[in-house]
Design a protein around this motif. Sequence first.
Motif, short mmCIF file in Angstrom:
data_model
loop_
_atom_site.label_atom_id
_atom_site.label_comp_id
_atom_site.label_asym_id
_atom_site.label_seq_id
_atom_site.Cartn_x
_atom_site.Cartn_y
_atom_site.Cartn_z
N GLU A 188 0.90 -1.16 0.00
CA GLU A 188 0.00 0.00 0.00
C GLU A 188 0.94 1.22 0.00
OE1 GLU A 188 -3.49 1.22 0.33
OE2 GLU A 188 -2.16 2.92 0.13
N VAL A 189 0.97 1.96 -1.09
CA VAL A 189 2.01 2.98 -1.24
C VAL A 189 1.83 4.20 -0.33
CG1 VAL A 189 2.59 2.31 -3.63
CG2 VAL A 189 0.99 4.20 -3.24
N THR A 190 0.64 4.33 0.27
CA THR A 190 0.44 5.46 1.19
C THR A 190 0.86 5.12 2.62
OG1 THR A 190 -1.82 4.80 1.74
CG2 THR A 190 -1.54 6.27 -0.15
N ASP A 191 1.30 3.89 2.85
CA ASP A 191 1.59 3.42 4.20
C ASP A 191 3.09 3.13 4.34
OD1 ASP A 191 1.85 1.99 6.54
OD2 ASP A 191 0.29 0.51 6.07
N SER A 192 3.76 3.96 5.14
CA SER A 192 5.22 3.82 5.29
C SER A 192 5.60 2.43 5.79
CB SER A 192 5.76 4.85 6.29
OG SER A 192 5.48 6.12 5.82
N ALA A 193 4.79 1.87 6.71
CA ALA A 193 5.12 0.55 7.26
C ALA A 193 5.01 -0.51 6.16
CB ALA A 193 4.19 0.21 8.42
N SER A 194 4.02 -0.37 5.28
CA SER A 194 3.85 -1.32 4.18
C SER A 194 5.04 -1.23 3.22
CB SER A 194 2.52 -1.03 3.46
OG SER A 194 2.40 -1.84 2.33
N ILE A 195 5.47 0.00 2.93
CA ILE A 195 6.64 0.19 2.06
C ILE A 195 7.87 -0.47 2.70
CG2 ILE A 195 8.26 1.88 1.08
CD1 ILE A 195 5.93 3.73 0.54
N ALA A 196 8.05 -0.19 4.00
CA ALA A 196 9.24 -0.73 4.69
C ALA A 196 9.23 -2.26 4.66
CB ALA A 196 9.28 -0.22 6.13
N SER A 197 8.06 -2.88 4.89
CA SER A 197 8.10 -4.35 4.91
C SER A 197 8.25 -4.93 3.50
CB SER A 197 6.92 -4.97 5.69
OG SER A 197 5.74 -4.66 5.06
N ALA A 198 7.68 -4.24 2.48
CA ALA A 198 7.90 -4.71 1.10
C ALA A 198 9.39 -4.63 0.75
CB ALA A 198 7.07 -3.87 0.13
#
Length: 250
Positions: free
Chosen positions: A61-71
């Motif tokens: 989810e590109v609006t979610d920093s945590a999602s970016i970090a885990s990707a």
Amino acid sequence: MVEPKIAMVTGANRGLGFEISRQLGKKGITVLMGARNSEKGEQAAKTLRGEGLETHAIALEVTDSASIASAVERIRSDFGKVDVLVNNAAVLLDIGIQPSDVKEEMLRSTFEVNFFGPYRLTQQLVPLLKKSRRGRIVNLGTQVASLNQLADPNSPLREDICPAYQTSKTALNAMTLVFAKELKEFGIKINSVCPGWVMTDMRHDDLPDYGDAVRPMSPQEAVEKLIWLTELPDDGPTGGFFSEGRSVPW
Ligand SMILES: NC(=O)c1ccc[n+]([C@@H]2O[C@H](COP(=O)([O-])OP(=O)(O)OC[C@H]3O[C@@H](n4cnc5c(N)ncnc54)[C@H](OP(=O)(O)O)[C@@H]3O)[C@@H](O)[C@H]2O)c1
């Protein structure tokens, strides 16, 4: 043995992102298909695996920093590098709404997806792009956000009114230019591309009548005309804005 190339595509579960993944996969590239809905991402990756391509779904989810970090962490641990990043995910929420009428919330949510998302993801993938011999970044832009076009009273695209989308994509074009300058010395190229008018969920029958100036394309045809930017040679362009294989004004 030649190491496989790794490509990351955002918003890959449908539309242009799905077709970009397919055409990258057909070139023998391992494609990491980003999708904010994991189920849809898994389904899309499975469909392309059914066509014999090497694909993996990545929750993003590109609006979610945590999602970016885990990707990014998953890509680092499972694949170790990124050769191609395609910032494709975007929203178009304000078609036909005049600039004076766009609500701040709509402006902000559009910028979150179309600008801050790709900016943050690119920042975090730069270390993995540097591990590639030939890092290539492609930002999906649009000529309806070209400042040149917006300033031209005779532009055929003038009737396309979507101010949040337009301003967010103009900012994305500026992002292309600032990263191009920084990443040049590492051999990483970054360009913006307008795919043209493509029949996806985002844009099907909602466009004004442009006459002969604009013709709708299938995702397959549109992607065939932009995929070259993912495989630029060392002397290829960086910091450019292209559409249908040609340089277009910012
Ligand atoms: N189609 C055109 O005529 C046209 C013209 C010029 C430029 N473009 C650009 O081309 C790109 C692709 O457009 P398209 O027509 O394929 O659009 P689309 O069919 O609407 O697909 C958009 C994709 O982005 C994903 N997405 C949206 N918000 C997201 C978020 N917060 N996090 C992660 N993914 C998100 C969507 O996921 P969900 O399925 O979960 O919603 C979907 O996979 C966009 O950048 C668009 O601006 C398109």
